[in-house]
Design an enzyme around this catalytic site. Sequence first.
Site, PDB file in Angstrom:
ATOM      1  CD  GLU A  33       2.891   5.697   6.206  1.00  0.00           C
ATOM      2  OE1 GLU A  33       2.707   6.241   7.467  1.00  0.00           O
ATOM      3  OE2 GLU A  33       2.001   4.428   5.909  1.00  0.00           O
ATOM      4  CG  ASN A  48       0.416   9.149   8.813  1.00  0.00           C
ATOM      5  OD1 ASN A  48      -0.421   7.864   8.375  1.00  0.00           O
ATOM      6  ND2 ASN A  48       1.624   8.633   7.813  1.00  0.00           N
ATOM      7  CB  THR A  99      -0.694   0.083   1.130  1.00  0.00           C
ATOM      8  OG1 THR A  99      -0.078  -0.055   2.108  1.00  0.00           O
ATOM      9  CG2 THR A  99      -1.923  -0.706   1.108  1.00  0.00           C
ATOM     10  CB  THR A 150      -1.649  -1.041   8.906  1.00  0.00           C
ATOM     11  OG1 THR A 150      -2.347  -1.271   7.580  1.00  0.00           O
ATOM     12  CG2 THR A 150      -0.509  -0.018   8.746  1.00  0.00           C
ATOM     13  CB  THR A 199      -9.926   5.466   7.249  1.00  0.00           C
ATOM     14  OG1 THR A 199     -10.094   6.578   7.136  1.00  0.00           O
ATOM     15  CG2 THR A 199      -9.180   5.116   8.484  1.00  0.00           C
ATOM     16  CE  LYS A 249       0.305  -3.143   3.908  1.00  0.00           C
ATOM     17  NZ  LYS A 249      -0.516  -2.684   4.677  1.00  0.00           N
TER      18      LYS A 249
END
Length: 435
Positions: A291, A430, A167, A204, A435, A193
Amino acid sequence: MYKSITTLLKQQPQSILRNYSTDKFPRGFKTGTAACGLKKTGNKDICIIHSSAPCNVAAVFTENKVKAAPVLLSKQLLETNNYKGFNSLVINSGGANACTGEQGLKNAKTMSNLTSSLLKAPQASLVMSTGIIGQQLDMSKVEKGIADAVTTLNESDWISAARAIMTTDKVPKLAQKSVSLNGGEVHIVGICKGAGMIHPNMATMLCTVCTDASISEDCLRALLKHSVHYSFNSINVDGDMSTNDTVAIFANGSAGNKHITDTTSSDFLQLQEAVREVTTRLAQMIVRDAEGASKFVTIKIHGADTEQNGHIVANSISTSSLVKSALYGEDANWGRVLAAVGYSGVDIDPLKVCMWFAKGDGKDVGLGKKNDPETSMQFLEKGTPLAKDENKAAQLLSNNDVAIVVELGMGKASSTMWTCDLTEEYVRANSHYRT
Protein backbone atom coordinates in the site's frame (compact mmCIF):
# COMPACT_ATOMS: atom_id res chain seq x y z
CA MET A 1 13.03 14.78 -6.30
CA TYR A 2 9.75 13.02 -5.56
CA LYS A 3 7.83 11.07 -8.15
CA SER A 4 4.09 11.53 -8.22
CA ILE A 5 2.17 8.79 -6.42
CA THR A 6 -0.13 8.41 -9.41
CA THR A 7 2.84 7.67 -11.66
CA LEU A 8 4.26 5.18 -9.17
CA LEU A 9 1.01 3.28 -8.80
CA LYS A 10 0.82 2.96 -12.56
CA GLN A 11 4.41 1.77 -12.90
CA GLN A 12 5.01 -0.57 -9.97
CA PRO A 13 2.17 -3.13 -10.30
CA GLN A 14 2.98 -3.89 -13.90
CA SER A 15 6.42 -5.12 -12.90
CA ILE A 16 4.76 -7.74 -10.68
CA LEU A 17 2.81 -9.49 -13.40
CA ARG A 18 4.54 -12.56 -14.83
CA ASN A 19 3.77 -14.89 -17.68
CA TYR A 20 2.64 -18.34 -16.65
CA SER A 21 2.15 -21.66 -18.44
CA THR A 22 -1.26 -23.31 -18.17
CA ASP A 23 0.28 -26.68 -19.07
CA LYS A 24 2.62 -26.47 -16.06
CA PHE A 25 -0.04 -26.31 -13.36
CA PRO A 26 -0.05 -29.28 -10.94
CA ARG A 27 -2.12 -32.24 -12.09
CA GLY A 28 -5.42 -32.98 -10.40
CA PHE A 29 -6.15 -29.48 -9.09
CA LYS A 30 -9.01 -27.22 -10.18
CA THR A 31 -10.06 -23.73 -9.16
CA GLY A 32 -13.46 -22.06 -9.22
CA THR A 33 -14.45 -18.46 -8.48
CA ALA A 34 -17.55 -16.33 -8.06
CA ALA A 35 -18.71 -12.84 -7.13
CA CYS A 36 -21.23 -13.09 -4.29
CA GLY A 37 -21.41 -9.44 -3.28
CA LEU A 38 -19.10 -9.28 -0.27
CA LYS A 39 -16.95 -6.76 -2.13
CA LYS A 40 -18.58 -3.41 -2.79
CA THR A 41 -16.83 -3.33 -6.16
CA GLY A 42 -18.73 -6.39 -7.35
CA ASN A 43 -15.46 -8.17 -8.10
CA LYS A 44 -15.00 -11.88 -7.45
CA ASP A 45 -14.78 -12.69 -3.76
CA ILE A 46 -15.12 -16.49 -3.50
CA CYS A 47 -12.39 -18.95 -4.48
CA ILE A 48 -12.44 -22.74 -4.28
CA ILE A 49 -9.44 -24.99 -4.84
CA HIS A 50 -10.22 -28.68 -5.31
CA SER A 51 -8.03 -31.74 -5.77
CA SER A 52 -9.39 -34.91 -7.32
CA ALA A 53 -7.03 -36.90 -5.08
CA PRO A 54 -6.72 -36.49 -1.30
CA CYS A 55 -3.84 -34.25 -0.26
CA ASN A 56 -1.29 -34.16 2.47
CA VAL A 57 -1.32 -30.62 3.86
CA ALA A 58 1.05 -28.45 5.85
CA ALA A 59 0.16 -24.98 7.11
CA VAL A 60 1.46 -22.12 9.22
CA PHE A 61 -0.81 -19.53 10.79
CA THR A 62 -0.65 -16.05 12.28
CA GLU A 63 1.17 -15.69 15.60
CA ASN A 64 -1.27 -12.97 16.62
CA LYS A 65 -3.06 -13.98 19.84
CA VAL A 66 -6.29 -12.76 18.23
CA LYS A 67 -7.04 -15.42 15.61
CA ALA A 68 -9.89 -15.31 13.11
CA ALA A 69 -12.56 -18.03 13.03
CA PRO A 70 -11.25 -19.67 9.82
CA VAL A 71 -7.77 -19.89 11.34
CA LEU A 72 -9.11 -21.62 14.45
CA LEU A 73 -11.24 -23.99 12.39
CA SER A 74 -8.55 -24.90 9.86
CA LYS A 75 -5.99 -25.55 12.63
CA GLN A 76 -8.49 -27.84 14.35
CA LEU A 77 -9.33 -29.72 11.16
CA LEU A 78 -5.68 -30.27 10.29
CA GLU A 79 -4.75 -31.51 13.76
CA THR A 80 -7.80 -33.77 14.04
CA ASN A 81 -7.09 -35.41 10.67
CA ASN A 82 -3.30 -35.63 11.03
CA TYR A 83 -2.72 -33.21 8.14
CA LYS A 84 -3.86 -35.64 5.46
CA GLY A 85 -6.89 -36.59 3.38
CA PHE A 86 -7.98 -33.07 2.38
CA ASN A 87 -9.46 -32.36 -1.05
CA SER A 88 -10.56 -28.74 -0.89
CA LEU A 89 -10.08 -25.19 0.32
CA VAL A 90 -12.60 -22.34 0.26
CA ILE A 91 -11.53 -18.70 0.52
CA ASN A 92 -13.60 -15.54 0.78
CA SER A 93 -12.41 -11.95 0.50
CA GLY A 94 -14.41 -8.92 1.58
CA GLY A 95 -14.70 -10.03 5.21
CA ALA A 96 -12.12 -11.38 7.66
CA ASN A 97 -14.56 -13.24 9.92
CA ALA A 98 -12.31 -12.18 12.81
CA CYS A 99 -13.50 -11.04 16.26
CA THR A 100 -16.94 -12.41 15.38
CA GLY A 101 -17.44 -14.79 18.31
CA GLU A 102 -19.35 -18.06 18.20
CA GLN A 103 -21.39 -16.93 15.21
CA GLY A 104 -18.19 -16.37 13.25
CA LEU A 105 -16.97 -19.88 14.03
CA LYS A 106 -20.36 -21.28 13.04
CA ASN A 107 -20.15 -19.39 9.73
CA ALA A 108 -16.66 -20.77 9.04
CA LYS A 109 -17.95 -24.30 9.67
CA THR A 110 -20.86 -23.67 7.31
CA MET A 111 -18.43 -22.61 4.57
CA SER A 112 -16.33 -25.73 5.20
CA ASN A 113 -19.20 -28.20 5.25
CA LEU A 114 -21.05 -26.70 2.30
CA THR A 115 -17.94 -26.75 0.12
CA SER A 116 -17.08 -30.37 0.91
CA SER A 117 -20.72 -31.39 0.44
CA LEU A 118 -21.03 -29.78 -3.00
CA LEU A 119 -17.71 -31.32 -4.04
CA LYS A 120 -18.65 -34.69 -2.54
CA ALA A 121 -15.34 -34.59 -0.69
CA PRO A 122 -15.00 -37.11 2.15
CA GLN A 123 -13.38 -34.60 4.50
CA ALA A 124 -14.34 -31.07 5.56
CA SER A 125 -12.85 -28.22 3.55
CA LEU A 126 -10.21 -25.91 4.95
CA VAL A 127 -11.24 -22.25 5.14
CA MET A 128 -9.49 -18.89 4.71
CA SER A 129 -10.99 -15.40 4.95
CA THR A 130 -9.67 -11.88 4.44
CA GLY A 131 -11.09 -8.39 4.66
CA ILE A 132 -12.48 -6.09 7.33
CA ILE A 133 -12.27 -7.31 10.94
CA GLY A 134 -15.28 -7.43 13.27
CA GLN A 135 -18.14 -7.85 10.82
CA GLN A 136 -20.24 -10.99 10.39
CA LEU A 137 -20.25 -12.49 6.91
CA ASP A 138 -23.50 -12.29 4.97
CA MET A 139 -23.90 -16.05 4.75
CA SER A 140 -26.75 -15.97 2.25
CA LYS A 141 -24.32 -14.34 -0.18
CA VAL A 142 -21.43 -16.59 0.78
CA GLU A 143 -23.43 -19.80 0.39
CA LYS A 144 -24.66 -18.77 -3.05
CA GLY A 145 -21.13 -17.75 -4.00
CA ILE A 146 -19.73 -21.13 -3.00
CA ALA A 147 -22.39 -22.92 -5.04
CA ASP A 148 -21.65 -20.70 -8.05
CA ALA A 149 -17.88 -21.17 -7.71
CA VAL A 150 -18.23 -24.96 -7.76
CA THR A 151 -19.86 -24.75 -11.20
CA THR A 152 -16.82 -22.92 -12.62
CA LEU A 153 -14.14 -25.41 -11.53
CA ASN A 154 -11.42 -25.80 -14.16
CA GLU A 155 -7.75 -26.72 -14.38
CA SER A 156 -6.28 -23.63 -16.01
CA ASP A 157 -7.70 -20.42 -14.51
CA TRP A 158 -5.47 -19.89 -11.51
CA ILE A 159 -5.21 -16.17 -12.26
CA SER A 160 -8.93 -15.73 -11.52
CA ALA A 161 -8.38 -17.54 -8.24
CA ALA A 162 -5.60 -15.08 -7.41
CA ARG A 163 -7.90 -12.16 -8.26
CA ALA A 164 -10.76 -13.49 -6.14
CA ILE A 165 -8.73 -13.37 -2.92
CA MET A 166 -7.52 -9.77 -3.35
CA THR A 167 -8.52 -6.96 -0.96
CA THR A 168 -6.39 -3.80 -1.16
CA ASP A 169 -4.04 -5.53 -3.61
CA LYS A 170 -3.63 -3.74 -6.92
CA VAL A 171 -2.66 -6.86 -8.86
CA PRO A 172 -3.11 -10.65 -8.54
CA LYS A 173 -0.11 -12.63 -7.37
CA LEU A 174 0.71 -16.01 -8.91
CA ALA A 175 3.96 -17.97 -9.26
CA GLN A 176 4.76 -21.41 -10.59
CA LYS A 177 7.73 -23.75 -10.91
CA SER A 178 8.44 -27.23 -12.27
CA VAL A 179 11.21 -29.58 -11.19
CA SER A 180 12.29 -33.04 -12.38
CA LEU A 181 12.41 -35.59 -9.57
CA ASN A 182 12.95 -39.33 -9.44
CA GLY A 183 9.95 -40.77 -11.27
CA GLY A 184 8.55 -37.71 -12.99
CA GLU A 185 8.22 -33.95 -13.40
CA VAL A 186 6.57 -32.16 -10.50
CA HIS A 187 4.61 -28.91 -10.88
CA ILE A 188 4.07 -26.24 -8.23
CA VAL A 189 1.75 -23.22 -8.28
CA GLY A 190 1.14 -20.61 -5.62
CA ILE A 191 -1.29 -17.73 -5.23
CA CYS A 192 -1.35 -15.14 -2.47
CA LYS A 193 -2.83 -11.83 -1.43
CA GLY A 194 -1.45 -9.06 0.74
CA ALA A 195 -0.51 -5.40 0.52
CA GLY A 196 -0.81 -4.01 4.07
CA MET A 197 -0.51 -5.32 7.65
CA ILE A 198 2.57 -7.25 6.54
CA HIS A 199 5.15 -8.08 9.19
CA PRO A 200 6.93 -11.23 10.36
CA ASN A 201 5.87 -13.64 11.35
CA MET A 202 3.46 -13.25 8.48
CA ALA A 203 0.57 -10.79 8.34
CA THR A 204 -2.65 -10.02 6.51
CA MET A 205 -1.57 -12.40 3.91
CA LEU A 206 -3.12 -15.56 2.56
CA CYS A 207 -1.12 -17.98 0.46
CA THR A 208 -1.96 -21.35 -1.03
CA VAL A 209 0.65 -23.51 -2.72
CA CYS A 210 -0.39 -26.65 -4.60
CA THR A 211 1.87 -29.36 -5.96
CA ASP A 212 1.34 -32.75 -7.55
CA ALA A 213 4.40 -34.13 -5.74
CA SER A 214 4.13 -37.29 -3.67
CA ILE A 215 5.56 -36.40 -0.25
CA SER A 216 4.94 -37.43 3.36
CA GLU A 217 3.20 -35.12 5.85
CA ASP A 218 6.37 -34.73 7.94
CA CYS A 219 8.51 -33.85 4.95
CA LEU A 220 5.88 -31.43 3.66
CA ARG A 221 5.78 -29.70 7.05
CA ALA A 222 9.58 -29.33 7.11
CA LEU A 223 9.59 -28.05 3.54
CA LEU A 224 6.96 -25.39 4.27
CA LYS A 225 8.64 -24.22 7.47
CA HIS A 226 11.89 -23.70 5.57
CA SER A 227 10.23 -21.93 2.65
CA VAL A 228 8.17 -19.58 4.82
CA HIS A 229 11.18 -18.60 6.91
CA TYR A 230 13.07 -17.40 3.85
CA SER A 231 10.09 -15.74 2.17
CA PHE A 232 6.98 -14.56 4.02
CA ASN A 233 8.82 -14.22 7.33
CA SER A 234 11.44 -12.10 5.57
CA ILE A 235 9.18 -9.29 4.37
CA ASN A 236 7.79 -6.22 6.08
CA VAL A 237 5.48 -3.47 4.85
CA ASP A 238 4.17 -1.68 7.92
CA GLY A 239 5.03 -3.68 11.04
CA ASP A 240 1.42 -4.75 11.70
CA MET A 241 0.48 -8.40 12.27
CA SER A 242 -2.94 -9.63 11.15
CA THR A 243 -5.51 -11.98 12.66
CA ASN A 244 -5.96 -14.11 9.54
CA ASP A 245 -2.69 -14.86 7.81
CA THR A 246 -2.24 -18.39 6.64
CA VAL A 247 0.14 -20.24 4.34
CA ALA A 248 -0.90 -23.74 3.31
CA ILE A 249 0.58 -26.24 0.90
CA PHE A 250 -1.39 -29.12 -0.63
CA ALA A 251 0.35 -32.15 -2.18
CA ASN A 252 -1.81 -34.72 -4.00
CA GLY A 253 0.85 -37.10 -5.37
CA SER A 254 -0.48 -37.05 -8.93
CA ALA A 255 2.95 -36.50 -10.48
CA GLY A 256 3.87 -40.13 -9.87
CA ASN A 257 7.32 -39.35 -8.48
CA LYS A 258 8.93 -41.66 -5.94
CA HIS A 259 7.27 -40.89 -2.60
CA ILE A 260 9.49 -38.51 -0.59
CA THR A 261 10.01 -39.55 3.04
CA ASP A 262 13.56 -38.38 3.78
CA THR A 263 14.42 -34.69 4.40
CA THR A 264 18.05 -35.35 3.46
CA SER A 265 17.25 -36.89 0.07
CA SER A 266 18.08 -35.17 -3.20
CA ASP A 267 14.42 -35.16 -4.26
CA PHE A 268 13.34 -33.47 -1.03
CA LEU A 269 16.02 -30.79 -1.30
CA GLN A 270 15.16 -30.08 -4.94
CA LEU A 271 11.46 -29.81 -4.17
CA GLN A 272 12.16 -27.64 -1.13
CA GLU A 273 14.24 -25.25 -3.22
CA ALA A 274 11.51 -25.07 -5.88
CA VAL A 275 8.80 -24.31 -3.31
CA ARG A 276 11.07 -21.75 -1.68
CA GLU A 277 11.49 -20.05 -5.06
CA VAL A 278 7.71 -19.89 -5.50
CA THR A 279 7.07 -18.49 -2.02
CA THR A 280 9.94 -16.01 -2.34
CA ARG A 281 8.56 -14.66 -5.60
CA LEU A 282 5.11 -14.34 -4.04
CA ALA A 283 6.51 -12.61 -0.95
CA GLN A 284 8.40 -10.13 -3.10
CA MET A 285 5.24 -9.48 -5.12
CA ILE A 286 3.49 -8.49 -1.89
CA VAL A 287 6.19 -5.93 -1.11
CA ARG A 288 6.12 -4.55 -4.65
CA ASP A 289 2.34 -4.19 -4.36
CA ALA A 290 2.47 -2.74 -0.84
CA GLU A 291 0.00 0.00 0.00
CA GLY A 292 1.42 3.33 -1.13
CA ALA A 293 4.90 1.95 -1.81
CA SER A 294 7.12 3.54 -4.43
CA LYS A 295 10.31 1.54 -3.79
CA PHE A 296 11.19 -2.12 -3.38
CA VAL A 297 13.94 -2.26 -0.76
CA THR A 298 16.35 -5.14 -0.17
CA ILE A 299 18.12 -5.19 3.18
CA LYS A 300 21.23 -7.35 3.34
CA ILE A 301 23.07 -8.04 6.57
CA HIS A 302 26.52 -9.61 6.37
CA GLY A 303 29.03 -10.48 9.05
CA ALA A 304 26.51 -11.49 11.71
CA ASP A 305 27.52 -14.02 14.35
CA THR A 306 24.36 -16.07 13.62
CA GLU A 307 21.73 -16.02 10.90
CA GLN A 308 19.09 -15.36 13.55
CA ASN A 309 20.87 -12.23 14.78
CA GLY A 310 21.31 -11.06 11.20
CA HIS A 311 17.57 -11.51 10.70
CA ILE A 312 16.84 -9.50 13.86
CA VAL A 313 19.01 -6.61 12.64
CA ALA A 314 17.45 -6.68 9.16
CA ASN A 315 13.99 -6.71 10.70
CA SER A 316 14.84 -3.72 12.89
CA ILE A 317 15.87 -1.70 9.84
CA SER A 318 12.83 -2.81 7.84
CA THR A 319 10.39 -1.65 10.53
CA SER A 320 11.93 1.79 11.06
CA SER A 321 9.50 4.48 9.90
CA LEU A 322 12.38 6.96 9.83
CA VAL A 323 14.43 4.75 7.50
CA LYS A 324 11.44 4.07 5.25
CA SER A 325 10.53 7.77 5.11
CA ALA A 326 14.10 8.70 4.24
CA LEU A 327 14.10 6.20 1.38
CA TYR A 328 10.92 7.75 0.02
CA GLY A 329 12.67 11.12 0.19
CA GLU A 330 15.68 9.59 -1.61
CA ASP A 331 17.83 10.57 1.35
CA ALA A 332 20.75 8.23 2.10
CA ASN A 333 20.34 8.80 5.84
CA TRP A 334 22.82 6.25 7.12
CA GLY A 335 22.43 7.56 10.68
CA ARG A 336 18.84 6.32 10.84
CA VAL A 337 19.92 2.91 9.60
CA LEU A 338 22.75 2.70 12.13
CA ALA A 339 20.35 3.69 14.91
CA ALA A 340 18.01 0.86 13.89
CA VAL A 341 20.96 -1.55 13.96
CA GLY A 342 21.86 -0.30 17.43
CA TYR A 343 18.42 -0.72 19.00
CA SER A 344 17.76 -4.11 17.37
CA GLY A 345 18.72 -5.91 20.57
CA VAL A 346 21.70 -7.64 18.99
CA ASP A 347 25.03 -7.01 20.73
CA ILE A 348 26.98 -5.26 17.97
CA ASP A 349 30.17 -3.19 17.97
CA PRO A 350 29.46 0.15 16.22
CA LEU A 351 33.15 0.51 15.38
CA LYS A 352 32.97 -2.59 13.18
CA VAL A 353 29.92 -1.58 11.16
CA CYS A 354 30.21 -0.74 7.45
CA MET A 355 27.27 0.41 5.32
CA TRP A 356 26.37 0.88 1.66
CA PHE A 357 23.35 2.12 -0.28
CA ALA A 358 22.82 0.71 -3.77
CA LYS A 359 20.37 0.47 -6.59
CA GLY A 360 19.07 -2.98 -7.46
CA ASP A 361 19.27 -5.90 -5.04
CA GLY A 362 22.70 -5.21 -3.56
CA LYS A 363 24.02 -8.69 -4.31
CA ASP A 364 27.41 -7.37 -5.50
CA VAL A 365 27.82 -4.91 -2.63
CA GLY A 366 29.76 -5.34 0.62
CA LEU A 367 33.22 -6.27 1.87
CA GLY A 368 35.15 -8.14 -0.81
CA LYS A 369 32.39 -7.50 -3.38
CA LYS A 370 32.44 -5.64 -6.70
CA ASN A 371 31.00 -2.40 -5.25
CA ASP A 372 30.51 -0.70 -8.62
CA PRO A 373 30.63 3.08 -7.95
CA GLU A 374 27.97 3.61 -10.60
CA THR A 375 25.44 1.50 -8.69
CA SER A 376 26.53 1.69 -5.04
CA MET A 377 28.04 4.06 -2.47
CA GLN A 378 29.69 3.28 0.86
CA PHE A 379 28.69 5.67 3.65
CA LEU A 380 30.22 4.07 6.72
CA GLU A 381 33.60 2.38 7.22
CA LYS A 382 34.03 0.66 10.59
CA GLY A 383 31.85 3.20 12.34
CA THR A 384 33.38 6.20 10.60
CA PRO A 385 31.26 8.23 8.14
CA LEU A 386 32.66 8.76 4.64
CA ALA A 387 32.23 12.04 2.77
CA LYS A 388 29.83 11.59 -0.14
CA ASP A 389 28.13 13.62 -2.88
CA GLU A 390 24.55 13.94 -1.60
CA ASN A 391 23.17 14.71 -5.05
CA LYS A 392 24.72 11.54 -6.44
CA ALA A 393 23.35 9.60 -3.49
CA ALA A 394 19.86 10.96 -4.13
CA GLN A 395 20.15 9.97 -7.78
CA LEU A 396 21.14 6.45 -6.71
CA LEU A 397 18.07 6.19 -4.48
CA SER A 398 15.76 7.54 -7.17
CA ASN A 399 15.53 4.00 -8.57
CA ASN A 400 12.45 1.89 -7.88
CA ASP A 401 14.66 -0.96 -6.58
CA VAL A 402 17.23 0.00 -3.93
CA ALA A 403 19.28 -1.83 -1.31
CA ILE A 404 20.80 -1.20 2.10
CA VAL A 405 23.83 -3.39 2.82
CA VAL A 406 25.27 -3.59 6.33
CA GLU A 407 28.44 -5.41 7.39
CA LEU A 408 28.46 -6.09 11.15
CA GLY A 409 31.98 -7.53 11.40
CA MET A 410 30.88 -10.13 13.98
CA GLY A 411 31.04 -13.39 12.03
CA LYS A 412 30.17 -15.00 8.71
CA ALA A 413 26.36 -15.30 8.82
CA SER A 414 24.06 -13.34 6.51
CA SER A 415 20.37 -12.52 6.28
CA THR A 416 18.12 -10.79 3.75
CA MET A 417 14.78 -9.04 4.14
CA TRP A 418 12.57 -7.11 1.75
CA THR A 419 10.57 -4.01 2.57
CA CYS A 420 9.36 -0.78 0.98
CA ASP A 421 9.36 2.94 1.62
CA LEU A 422 6.69 4.88 3.52
CA THR A 423 4.67 7.42 1.54
CA GLU A 424 1.70 9.77 1.90
CA GLU A 425 -0.33 7.27 -0.11
CA TYR A 426 0.03 4.65 2.64
CA VAL A 427 -1.48 7.04 5.18
CA ARG A 428 -4.23 8.01 2.75
CA ALA A 429 -5.13 4.40 1.95
CA ASN A 430 -5.28 3.32 5.57
CA SER A 431 -7.14 6.37 6.83
CA HIS A 432 -10.10 5.27 4.69
CA TYR A 433 -9.97 1.50 5.36
CA ARG A 434 -11.74 0.20 8.44
CA THR A 435 -9.71 -2.26 10.54
